[in-house]
Scaffold this motif. Structure first.
Motif, PDB file in Angstrom:
ATOM      1  N   GLU A 102       0.838  -1.196   0.000  1.00 28.62           N
ATOM      2  CA  GLU A 102       0.000   0.000   0.000  1.00 28.62           C
ATOM      3  C   GLU A 102       0.874   1.247   0.000  1.00 28.62           C
ATOM      4  O   GLU A 102       0.587   2.238  -0.672  1.00 28.62           O
ATOM      5  CB  GLU A 102      -0.920   0.006   1.227  1.00 28.62           C
ATOM      6  N   CYS A 103       1.934   1.176   0.787  1.00 30.64           N
ATOM      7  CA  CYS A 103       2.761   2.379   0.939  1.00 30.64           C
ATOM      8  C   CYS A 103       3.770   2.537  -0.192  1.00 30.64           C
ATOM      9  O   CYS A 103       4.111   3.665  -0.549  1.00 30.64           O
ATOM     10  CB  CYS A 103       3.447   2.364   2.293  1.00 30.64           C
TER      11      CYS A 103
ATOM     12  N   ASN B   8       3.007   1.971  -3.143  1.00 28.74           N
ATOM     13  CA  ASN B   8       2.143   2.610  -4.124  1.00 28.74           C
ATOM     14  C   ASN B   8       1.989   4.098  -3.858  1.00 28.74           C
ATOM     15  O   ASN B   8       2.230   4.935  -4.720  1.00 28.74           O
ATOM     16  CB  ASN B   8       0.772   1.912  -4.121  1.00 28.74           C
ATOM     17  N   MET B   9       1.608   4.440  -2.634  1.00 30.90           N
ATOM     18  CA  MET B   9       1.328   5.852  -2.352  1.00 30.90           C
ATOM     19  C   MET B   9       2.600   6.686  -2.331  1.00 30.90           C
ATOM     20  O   MET B   9       2.591   7.848  -2.740  1.00 30.90           O
ATOM     21  CB  MET B   9       0.545   5.984  -1.055  1.00 30.90           C
TER      22      MET B   9
ATOM     23  N   LEU C 186       3.351   7.222  -5.906  1.00 32.01           N
ATOM     24  CA  LEU C 186       2.284   8.046  -6.487  1.00 32.01           C
ATOM     25  C   LEU C 186       2.475   9.516  -6.129  1.00 32.01           C
ATOM     26  O   LEU C 186       2.340  10.398  -6.973  1.00 32.01           O
ATOM     27  CB  LEU C 186       0.943   7.546  -5.946  1.00 32.01           C
ATOM     28  N   TRP C 187       2.815   9.752  -4.866  1.00 32.97           N
ATOM     29  CA  TRP C 187       2.943  11.138  -4.389  1.00 32.97           C
ATOM     30  C   TRP C 187       4.412  11.580  -4.331  1.00 32.97           C
ATOM     31  O   TRP C 187       4.714  12.641  -3.815  1.00 32.97           O
ATOM     32  CB  TRP C 187       2.278  11.276  -3.018  1.00 32.97           C
TER      33      TRP C 187
END
Lengths: 376, 433
Positions: free
Chosen positions: B242-243, B245-246, B249-250
């Motif tokens: 999950e992290c 990815n984020m 992404l950011w």
């Protein structure tokens, strides 16, 4: 409406800046509109929450929103409507569907003094992230001996919704209220929603803010004071919604409305009920509850959640500990049925407290029990 | 037991990660944008300037191997040295401190001075030292339950860590945290997370706050980097993915440092993981993945330099897999019966401290006597730490109920720093706040 806003903003600003300001305050416009006429205007819970978020974001650049569909979609329940346009994608973050991930990210940001408002589309999804709410957020101030506080708000709809079955329909008040380090708030009216959410965002500790989806669209009369941008309600204080002398009814969130309606029915039968809107589940306003019980000598607790180890159980224990000698009747707990929420509408209705359940319990506590056949 | 890192290394570390990012920036973004609407039938257009728009342009990223990087460094550097004498001594001292501290913990544990779960770091020192000694005070370290040595490397005094382990009031968390929960706000060590994967989102959040402070609060000098340490077992946990990815992404300033010691308690990494090469998961999420020999502090340091630099320059996250080994059981309560003695011997022979010593001598960076003097100094530091912890008072009874909330009264703290509950108007809901 334009005239009102112009008045509120005051003379002296040019029309160009006026326009800018006008746009800036748009999401709160419904709040301002209510200022116009009498002191008791109507406001929906949705507008109350939206205007609270808007004002706190505008007051403090450290406040930001994150969650699923809070931005471009304007919120699954439109609570965050207009905020993306106003504050931009850096402060209104649409996250992937990763509760554990984004909740932990919010917590980590809060460690560094930012003030995240994390939206759960519903609190049922907070189960994916409960490790971060309890282990990373609630315990950090203690584990770090006060070095790291966590100013974060977890908010979203909680409690029984309609027709969505067991996994999407349950009340988490008792769950989170069992944890030291969390503050747990459950607003009922628009005044509650606005005042408590603003208090929650300003609070230096993690706050679980339990809304109710079925209340979002409901309008409540609010006083002029509520519209003030500095309006804030204290965390840990209950509100006596209706004064009475014969029996105390405690409730929170949607059940406050039911308790008030039950009180109306009881009044017609000569029972004068006092209704306490808990507002804060933790800290629990034991003083207000016990003072009331010492006056009425009878107590009914109402909640949508499961009865075992519930909020009612805790209130009951508090009253037994502190006001045992004042009780004239056994305490009655009105709670959700001890089953996962059924889907069928008739069963679902049976699984959550109804007004008549509260009326019946009150009559029992006042020894005016209707015959068994009638109560079955 | 070794990984075949050499199989997929098209790019070299020192030049590639940055260069690849830059060259990808030059990929006409209109090309990517114009493709987007047809993606899976979606007609949605990316918002210009939206945070999500940029990382998409970086989908392809560097996959690098450290051995290549080190070779490159050796070839291009004006000297053959990877470190200066001062750096060598600093690294040596930090590693010896970590090792000796943990050995002392074992002694104290068996003497009953500390209790509960105590997870020791012996063998993995090259990772902590190689990474953390490159950070600034403002940079953040997020650790796991095996956090003593990360704390020491980050600069938390040995006295405070030892005292915390003894459960004394002078500990870095006044005895309220314990072995698995070390915090030091002053050193930007924000835990000590005892659950697998729990620290990763919090670390990602810390990195998010750096970016937020720079971009939203306009604190232009906020270039703080976050290091998230965790093990091979965690790399199978959902929060890791999950992290990744984020963070990608950011484009967050974070380095995900996997301390792959090959064992999650008694579960072999190879028995638990479909593809044991963890570093490969970086490119899958759009960030560089690096595999490095975690028993060699100089190699770790080279990779760390690049990864931390990338994060500090705002180029986004990096996943670094350090292949290492713990010389003791999972915790002091672990009988450690499942690991093959031959495997243990193999890694014991690759002791990272011995390796650094060898490098220092081979390159005449310091004499044996100088290193012995450091050993002696560390012995004294630890003796002092134990004495300090032993003599420190237990937390007083009154401490039990403190620190549950930053604001125990539950009414919030006003701008004047006082409890709002002291304002009577506040309890009536009429206070101006």
């Amino acid at each position: 409406m334009l005239g009102i806003i112009r008045q509120k903003l005051g003379a002296g600003s040019s029309s160009a800046t006026m326009l800018g300001q006008l746009q800036r305050i748009r999401p709160a416009a419904s709040a301002l509109r209510s200022f116009s006429s009498s002191a008791k205007e109507q406001m929906t819970v949705r507008d109350a929450l939206n205007s609270a978020l808007d004002e706190e974001m505008s007051a403090d650049p450290k406040v930001f929103l994150m969650g699923e569909e809070v931005g471009e979609y304007q919120g699954a329940y439109k609570i965050t409507k207009g905020l993306l346009d106003k504050y931009g994608p850096e402060r209104v973050l649409d996250t992937p569907i990763t509760e554990a991930g984004f909740t932990g990210i919010g917590v980590g940001a809060a460690y560094y003094g930012l003030k995240p408002v994390v939206e759960f589309m519903t609190f049922n999804f907070s189960m994916q992230a409960i490790d971060h709410i309890i282990n990373s957020a609630a315990k950090s101030n203690y584990m770090s001996a006060g070095q790291i506080n966590v100013p974060i708000v977890f908010r979203g709809p909680n409690g029984a919704a309609a027709g969505v079955g067991a996994q999407h329909s349950q009340c988490y008040a008792a769950w989170f209220a069992a944890v030291p380090g969390l503050k747990v708030l459950a607003p009922y009216s628009s005044e509650d929603a606005r005042g408590l959410l603003k208090a929650a965002i300003r609070d230096p500790d993690p706050v679980v803010f339990l809304e109710n989806e079925l209340l979002y669209g409901e309008s409540f009369p609010v006083s002029a004071e509520v519209f003030d941008s500095s309006f804030c309600l204290p965390i840990g204080k209950a509100k006596i919604e209706r004064e009475g002398k014969d029996i105390t009814i405690t409730a929170f969130s949607k059940m406050v409305g039911y308790a008030l309606q039950a009180a109306e029915i009881l009044a017609k039968e000569g029972i004068n009920a006092e209704v306490i809107n808990l507002r804060s589940i933790r800290p629990l306003d034991r003083a207000t509850i016990n003072t009331s019980v010492r006056k009425t000598n009878r107590l009914i607790t109402v909640e949508e959640g499961f009865p075992q180890h519930g909020v009612g159980a805790e209130i009951c224990a508090s009253v037994v500990e502190e006001s045992f000698g004042y009780l004239d009747a056994p305490v009655e707990r009105v709670a959700g049925a001890d089953v996962p929420m059924p889907y069928a509408a008739n069963l679902e209705r049976l699984a959550v407290p109804q007004i008549e359940d509260i009326v019946r319990a009150a009559k029992r506590a006042c020894y005016r029990s209707v015959p068994l056949a009638a109560s079955a | 037991m070794s990984f075949s890192a050499a199989t997929t290394q098209p790019l070299r570390l020192n030049t590639t990660a940055g260069a690849a990012a830059r060259s990808n920036d030059k990929v006409p973004s209109s090309l990517l944008m114009s493709k987007t609407p047809s993606f899976l039938g979606s007609t949605r257009k990316l918002r210009p300037g939206c945070v999500a728009a940029k990382p998409n342009a970086q989908r392809r990223s560097a996959v690098v191997s450290v051995s290549e990087a080190v070779k490159e460094k050796k070839a291009s550097a004006s000297t053959n040295l990877l470190i200066t004498r001062e750096e060598g001594l600093e690294l040596y001292e930090d590693m010896v401190l970590g090792r000796a501290f943990e050995d002392m913990c074992a002694q104290m544990y068996y003497r009953g001075k500390m209790f509960g779960f105590v997870h020791l770091y012996n063998g993995q020192e090259a990772v902590s030292t190689g990474f953390i000694k490159l950070t600034k005070q403002e940079d953040t370290v997020v650790s796991t339950y095996r956090d003593h040595v990360h704390s020491l490397s980050k600069g938390v005094p040995a006295r405070e860590v030892m005292s915390e382990l003894f459960g004394k009031a002078t500990g870095c968390c006044r005895g309220q945290g314990g072995s698995m929960h070390m915090f030091s706000k002053a050193h930007n060590l924000i835990g000590g997370f005892a659950f697998i994967g729990e620290g990763i989102p919090v670390a990602t959040g810390a990195a998010f706050s750096s970016k937020y402070r720079r971009e939203v609060l306009k604190q232009a000098d906020c270039d703080h980097v976050t290091l998230a340490f965790f093990g091979d077992g965690t790399a199978n946990n959902g929060q890791f993915f999950e992290c990744l990815n984020m963070a990608a992404l950011w484009k967050l300033p974070i380095v995900f440092v996997v301390e792959n010691n090959l064992w999650a308690i008694g579960m072999s990494h190879l028995r638990a993981t479909s593809d044991p090469e963890i570093w490969k998961k970086g490119p899958a999420f759009g960030m560089p993945g690096v595999h490095v020999d975690g028993m060699d502090v100089l190699k770790v340091r080279e990779v760390a330099k690049e990864a931390i630099g990338r994060a500090r320059r705002g180029e986004g996250p990096t996943l670094v897999e350090c292949e290492t080994y713990r010389f003791r059981g999972h915790s002091l309560a672990d009988p450690d019966e499942l690991r093959d003695p031959a495997e243990k011997a193999h890694y014991a022979a690759r002791d990272p401290i011995t390796a650094l010593k060898k490098y220092i001598f081979e390159h005449n960076l310091a004499s044996e006597q100088e290193l012995k003097a450091i050993d002696k100094k560390i012995d004294e530091v630890l003796e002092d730490a134990v004495e300090f912890a032993d003599e420190s008072p237990l937390p007083p009874r009154s401490q039990l109920l403190e620190n549950v909330f930053a604001d125990p009264k539950g009414f919030g703290i006003g701008p004047d720093g006082r409890y709002r509950c002291e304002d009577p108007k506040f309890t009536q809901g009429t206070a101006k706040v």
